[in-house]
Design a protein around this motif. Structure first.
Motif, PDB file in Angstrom:
ATOM      1  N   GLU A 181    -149.004 -69.114  11.305  1.00  0.00           N
ATOM      2  CA  GLU A 181    -149.477 -70.178  12.233  1.00  0.00           C
ATOM      3  C   GLU A 181    -150.540 -69.861  13.072  1.00  0.00           C
ATOM      4  OE1 GLU A 181    -145.755 -71.848  15.755  1.00  0.00           O
ATOM      5  OE2 GLU A 181    -145.214 -71.334  13.793  1.00  0.00           O
ATOM      6  N   VAL A 182    -150.012 -68.629  13.402  1.00  0.00           N
ATOM      7  CA  VAL A 182    -151.587 -68.017  14.515  1.00  0.00           C
ATOM      8  C   VAL A 182    -153.007 -68.552  13.503  1.00  0.00           C
ATOM      9  CG1 VAL A 182    -152.290 -66.644  15.273  1.00  0.00           C
ATOM     10  CG2 VAL A 182    -149.814 -66.098  15.712  1.00  0.00           C
ATOM     11  N   GLY A 183    -152.845 -68.566  12.820  1.00  0.00           N
ATOM     12  CA  GLY A 183    -154.441 -68.393  12.374  1.00  0.00           C
ATOM     13  C   GLY A 183    -155.222 -67.588  10.922  1.00  0.00           C
ATOM     14  N   PHE A 184    -154.547 -66.692  10.715  1.00  0.00           N
ATOM     15  CA  PHE A 184    -154.246 -65.450   9.722  1.00  0.00           C
ATOM     16  C   PHE A 184    -155.024 -66.018   8.264  1.00  0.00           C
ATOM     17  CE2 PHE A 184    -152.802 -62.915  13.114  1.00  0.00           C
ATOM     18  CZ  PHE A 184    -153.303 -61.566  12.840  1.00  0.00           C
ATOM     19  N   LYS A 185    -156.524 -65.827   8.002  1.00  0.00           N
ATOM     20  CA  LYS A 185    -157.062 -67.102   6.274  1.00  0.00           C
ATOM     21  C   LYS A 185    -156.555 -65.508   5.708  1.00  0.00           C
ATOM     22  CE  LYS A 185    -157.734 -70.006   8.351  1.00  0.00           C
ATOM     23  NZ  LYS A 185    -156.740 -71.390   8.158  1.00  0.00           N
ATOM     24  N   GLU A 186    -156.397 -64.295   5.809  1.00  0.00           N
ATOM     25  CA  GLU A 186    -156.254 -63.202   5.495  1.00  0.00           C
ATOM     26  C   GLU A 186    -155.044 -62.664   5.514  1.00  0.00           C
ATOM     27  OE1 GLU A 186    -159.990 -61.059   4.671  1.00  0.00           O
ATOM     28  OE2 GLU A 186    -161.496 -62.943   4.078  1.00  0.00           O
ATOM     29  N   ILE A 187    -154.090 -62.310   4.667  1.00  0.00           N
ATOM     30  CA  ILE A 187    -153.196 -60.983   4.707  1.00  0.00           C
ATOM     31  C   ILE A 187    -152.720 -60.377   3.595  1.00  0.00           C
ATOM     32  CG2 ILE A 187    -150.331 -62.060   5.617  1.00  0.00           C
ATOM     33  CD1 ILE A 187    -151.500 -65.034   6.314  1.00  0.00           C
ATOM     34  N   GLU A 188    -152.223 -58.927   4.775  1.00  0.00           N
ATOM     35  CA  GLU A 188    -151.835 -58.202   3.525  1.00  0.00           C
ATOM     36  C   GLU A 188    -150.221 -58.401   3.333  1.00  0.00           C
ATOM     37  OE1 GLU A 188    -153.707 -54.125   2.216  1.00  0.00           O
ATOM     38  OE2 GLU A 188    -152.160 -53.981   3.832  1.00  0.00           O
ATOM     39  N   VAL A 189    -149.890 -58.914   1.992  1.00  0.00           N
ATOM     40  CA  VAL A 189    -147.933 -58.855   2.213  1.00  0.00           C
ATOM     41  C   VAL A 189    -147.846 -58.041   1.303  1.00  0.00           C
ATOM     42  CG1 VAL A 189    -148.970 -61.377   1.788  1.00  0.00           C
ATOM     43  CG2 VAL A 189    -148.910 -59.940  -0.119  1.00  0.00           C
ATOM     44  N   GLY A 190    -148.411 -56.715   0.880  1.00  0.00           N
ATOM     45  CA  GLY A 190    -147.249 -55.541   0.748  1.00  0.00           C
ATOM     46  C   GLY A 190    -147.693 -55.239  -0.198  1.00  0.00           C
ATOM     47  N   PHE A 191    -147.906 -53.769  -1.127  1.00  0.00           N
ATOM     48  CA  PHE A 191    -148.032 -52.596  -2.123  1.00  0.00           C
ATOM     49  C   PHE A 191    -146.565 -52.951  -3.192  1.00  0.00           C
ATOM     50  CE2 PHE A 191    -149.490 -48.395  -1.763  1.00  0.00           C
ATOM     51  CZ  PHE A 191    -149.748 -48.558  -3.267  1.00  0.00           C
ATOM     52  N   PRO A 192    -147.275 -54.242  -3.980  1.00  0.00           N
ATOM     53  CA  PRO A 192    -146.100 -54.635  -5.414  1.00  0.00           C
ATOM     54  C   PRO A 192    -145.909 -54.012  -6.015  1.00  0.00           C
ATOM     55  CG  PRO A 192    -148.006 -55.663  -5.020  1.00  0.00           C
ATOM     56  CD  PRO A 192    -148.116 -54.750  -4.224  1.00  0.00           C
ATOM     57  N   GLU A 212    -151.530 -48.041 -13.876  1.00  0.00           N
ATOM     58  CA  GLU A 212    -150.038 -48.561 -14.223  1.00  0.00           C
ATOM     59  C   GLU A 212    -149.477 -49.125 -12.968  1.00  0.00           C
ATOM     60  OE1 GLU A 212    -149.320 -44.545 -12.924  1.00  0.00           O
ATOM     61  OE2 GLU A 212    -150.269 -45.620 -14.308  1.00  0.00           O
ATOM     62  N   LEU A 213    -150.088 -49.187 -11.786  1.00  0.00           N
ATOM     63  CA  LEU A 213    -150.573 -49.765 -10.519  1.00  0.00           C
ATOM     64  C   LEU A 213    -150.992 -50.623 -10.223  1.00  0.00           C
ATOM     65  CD1 LEU A 213    -150.144 -46.223  -7.511  1.00  0.00           C
ATOM     66  CD2 LEU A 213    -148.086 -47.483  -8.830  1.00  0.00           C
ATOM     67  N   ILE A 214    -152.084 -50.787 -10.851  1.00  0.00           N
ATOM     68  CA  ILE A 214    -153.501 -51.644 -10.252  1.00  0.00           C
ATOM     69  C   ILE A 214    -152.923 -52.864 -11.168  1.00  0.00           C
ATOM     70  CG2 ILE A 214    -155.494 -52.132 -10.962  1.00  0.00           C
ATOM     71  CD1 ILE A 214    -156.478 -49.459 -10.478  1.00  0.00           C
ATOM     72  N   SER A 215    -152.291 -52.481 -12.979  1.00  0.00           N
ATOM     73  CA  SER A 215    -151.463 -53.397 -13.749  1.00  0.00           C
ATOM     74  C   SER A 215    -150.804 -53.586 -13.307  1.00  0.00           C
ATOM     75  CB  SER A 215    -151.292 -52.637 -14.950  1.00  0.00           C
ATOM     76  OG  SER A 215    -151.003 -53.872 -15.448  1.00  0.00           O
ATOM     77  N   ARG A 216    -149.471 -53.704 -12.683  1.00  0.00           N
ATOM     78  CA  ARG A 216    -148.494 -53.745 -11.939  1.00  0.00           C
ATOM     79  C   ARG A 216    -149.155 -54.997 -10.347  1.00  0.00           C
ATOM     80  NH1 ARG A 216    -143.280 -55.219 -12.377  1.00  0.00           N
ATOM     81  NH2 ARG A 216    -141.766 -54.373 -10.576  1.00  0.00           N
ATOM     82  N   SER A 217    -149.699 -54.300  -9.836  1.00  0.00           N
ATOM     83  CA  SER A 217    -149.920 -54.874  -8.848  1.00  0.00           C
ATOM     84  C   SER A 217    -150.812 -56.701  -9.134  1.00  0.00           C
ATOM     85  CB  SER A 217    -150.829 -54.685  -7.870  1.00  0.00           C
ATOM     86  OG  SER A 217    -151.251 -53.122  -7.268  1.00  0.00           O
ATOM     87  N   PHE A 218    -151.433 -56.904 -10.634  1.00  0.00           N
ATOM     88  CA  PHE A 218    -151.477 -58.180 -10.868  1.00  0.00           C
ATOM     89  C   PHE A 218    -151.090 -58.889 -11.680  1.00  0.00           C
ATOM     90  CE2 PHE A 218    -156.108 -55.996 -10.712  1.00  0.00           C
ATOM     91  CZ  PHE A 218    -156.986 -56.964 -10.090  1.00  0.00           C
ATOM     92  N   GLU A 219    -149.940 -58.311 -11.957  1.00  0.00           N
ATOM     93  CA  GLU A 219    -148.618 -59.086 -12.523  1.00  0.00           C
ATOM     94  C   GLU A 219    -147.831 -59.863 -11.452  1.00  0.00           C
ATOM     95  OE1 GLU A 219    -144.124 -58.262 -14.428  1.00  0.00           O
ATOM     96  OE2 GLU A 219    -146.023 -56.168 -14.390  1.00  0.00           O
TER      97      GLU A 219
END
Length: 570
Positions: free
Chosen positions: A74-85, A119-126
């Motif tokens: 709502e504020v207008g961010f176009k890039e939002i880091e949503v986590g460390f999945p 393994e962390l990169i693979s999980r992130s893409f998953e």
């Protein structure tokens, strides 16, 4: 002779500055950034849901994360880091939720952070499967202290970690061609890394990713721990921009922390030094002393006439949501957002603000003393601008009465009345409300406790002269008064002078209505000289003549001319 302990530069115990050494400054003699100015907003990236979340004593639950995500959109961010999945199941589940439930607007890219491990990169893409637009943020630490004391690795070994991670990221992205991928790399602890080595590692990563002008890569240069003054960070950003390969195919990004209290300043100087993008959090939440405060940085631009590309017009809602999601209470003096940042208690400040606001026309450029921006732009009311305590002055009191009750006190009445409010504030030992000020004003000048009250009057005019006959009530007795003069006031004061034998002179007078309708009351302010002493009075009535006569009697009551039955002076 023993040193005077008061003159000692060190305090006994563990507080010992000698165990620290200054961080080496960056030797750059050709710096250009000091001559630059910020003319446009950078690309903003919110890291509230990752960096801000991992800094909480109690991390956000899924409902809180979703509420904050919706606010960021709502504020207008176009890039939002949503986590460390790859690091936690709640983060993984949240990323899946907003993708599967189609909660991400088409023009918003979500970003996830991952260490440079396969393994962390693979999980992130998953976690990102099915996303329309996504940023994969790869990092590994490159600083001297991390290499030598944490990992025990050489420069080449650390660089190899970054390169391997870049390869894995590229391979995983190729397996999901329907997503619009953007790659980001951070040499973590950049400010503690040798600059030529930081560039060497970044170049090695971009060798793998092969960015283009049309498809740039983000190179994020974090002040993971703020180690020195912001000018050094700006030197580092400018040097990297000048020496990194493929600069035209890169977005240089900033990620400042606030360990020295300069997170916003460092980001601003970094933008002056050529950066394109800035990561931070709303209100500056983050590890240790926090991340860069995006609201402060963006509103600093806004105050200079620059569109921040973010909308903070409903600041109270932003504060409410952030507080509910983080359980962190905002400081009342927090820049732009705090409850008291547009509030003046100081008398001189109040007087200056009041005068500027009175002179300002609707379409004027904002130029108000002590207020860098218009509080209304953030959804704040002018009633909050001036509040009264024992430090306040006449201008602030006048402003409050005018804003809330329509009373426009002339300066001489402001001087007279301010001491009454000062007395109340000192008794309360705190803030005095608008309602309390209005009550004191009425009790002092208008209330039924006045010693002399007007019961009624008749006014006739003959030969350009006014004849006034009035009845007053004094100590429950009716007293008649008659006078002749140029106007009702002149006639009334003349008759009063004859009745009491005192020398009564009008030294100042003003009047106005208390509203915009024909039914609005009139209010009159008068200053009388009675035997050389000045007294102020106020009268209010639906009839302007009656309001003026009541103002005269108010001043007489305050002069303590309580004489029964007002005999003439001998």
């Amino acid at each position: 002779m023993l040193d005077n302990p008061l003159n000692s530069s060190a305090i006994s115990g563990d507080f010992n500055h000698r165990k620290y050494r200054p961080v080496a400054t960056f030797n750059k003699s050709d710096r250009r950034w000091p001559d630059q100015v910020i003319t446009k907003a950078p690309r903003w990236c919110s890291v509230d849901l990752r960096d801000g979340n991992q800094a909480l004593v109690e991390p956000m639950n899924p409902e809180q994360k979703l509420d904050l995500f919706k606010l960021l959109v709502e504020v207008g961010f176009k890039e939002i880091e949503v986590g460390f999945p790859a690091a936690s199941q709640p983060d993984f589940d949240f990323v899946r939720k907003i993708i599967e439930e189609n909660l991400i607007p088409d023009d918003v890219s979500i970003q996830v952070l991952t260490q440079s491990r396969e393994e962390l990169i693979s999980r992130s893409f998953e976690a990102l499967t099915g996303a329309k637009k996504a940023i994969v943020h790869l990092y590994n630490s490159t600083s001297t202290v991390q290499r030598e004391h944490v990992f025990g690795m050489s420069r080449e070994q650390i660089k190899a970690i970054a390169v391997e991670g870049a390869v894995w990221v590229k391979q995983c992205a190729q397996q999901q061609p329907d997503t619009d991928w953007t790659f980001e790399y951070s040499p973590e602890s950049f400010t503690g890394t040798e600059m030529e080595y930081a560039v060497e590692v970044c170049d090695a990563v971009t060798d793998i990713w092969q960015p283009t002008v049309e498809k740039p890569v983000i190179i994020n240069l974090p002040s993971t721990v703020e180690m020195t003054t912001p000018n050094v960070y700006a030197d580092q950003i400018e040097w990297v921009s000048d020496n990194i390969a493929r600069r035209d195919c890169l977005q240089i990004s900033l990620h400042t922390h606030n360990d020295r209290g300069c997170g916003v300043a460092a980001a601003e100087l970094g933008l002056m030094a050529g950066a394109d993008r800035a990561e931070g959090t709303l209100l500056g939440n983050g590890e240790r002393t926090g991340n860069m405060d995006v609201i402060t940085a963006a509103m600093n631009m806004y105050s200079q006439g620059i569109d921040p590309m973010l909308d903070f017009s409903n600041m109270d809602k932003i504060i409410k949501v952030v507080n509910q999601c983080t359980n962190i209470t905002i400081h009342p003096r927090h820049p732009y957002a705090g409850e008291l940042v547009f509030t003046a208690f100081s008398g001189s400040h109040q007087d200056a603000i009041n005068k500027c606001l009175h002179r300002r026309q609707t379409n004027d450029v904002w130029d108000v003393a002590y207020l860098p921006i218009d509080p209304a732009d953030l959804g704040r009311s002018y009633q909050e601008v001036i509040r009264i305590n024992s430090q306040s002055g006449k201008g602030g009191i006048a402003y409050v009465l005018e804003q809330d009750y329509g009373v426009q006190m002339p300066r001489w009445l402001q001087v007279d009345f301010s001491r009454h409010v000062q007395h109340l504030a000192e008794q309360n030992e705190g803030e005095v409300s608008s309602k309390e000020i209005w009550q004191v004003f009425r009790e002092t000048y208008i209330g039924s406790a006045q010693a002399i009250q007007l019961d009624g009057y008749q006014l006739t005019r003959q030969d350009n002269r006014d004849q006034l006959n009035a009845t007053m009530i004094l100590e429950n007795k009716h007293v008649a008064l008659s006078g002749n003069g140029q106007g009702a006031l002149d006639a009334f004061v003349g008759g009063l002078t004859q009745l009491i034998g005192a020398d009564v002179v009008i030294t100042d007078y003003s009047e106005h209505t208390l509203g915009n309708s024909e039914q609005s009351d009139a209010i009159a302010y008068i200053q009388l000289s009675i035997d050389g002493q000045r007294y102020c009075g106020v009268g209010q009535s639906a009839d302007i003549v009656e309001a003026s006569l009541r103002a005269v009697l108010s001043a007489c009551s305050r002069a303590q001319l309580v004489m029964s039955p007002l005999p003439k002076k001998a």
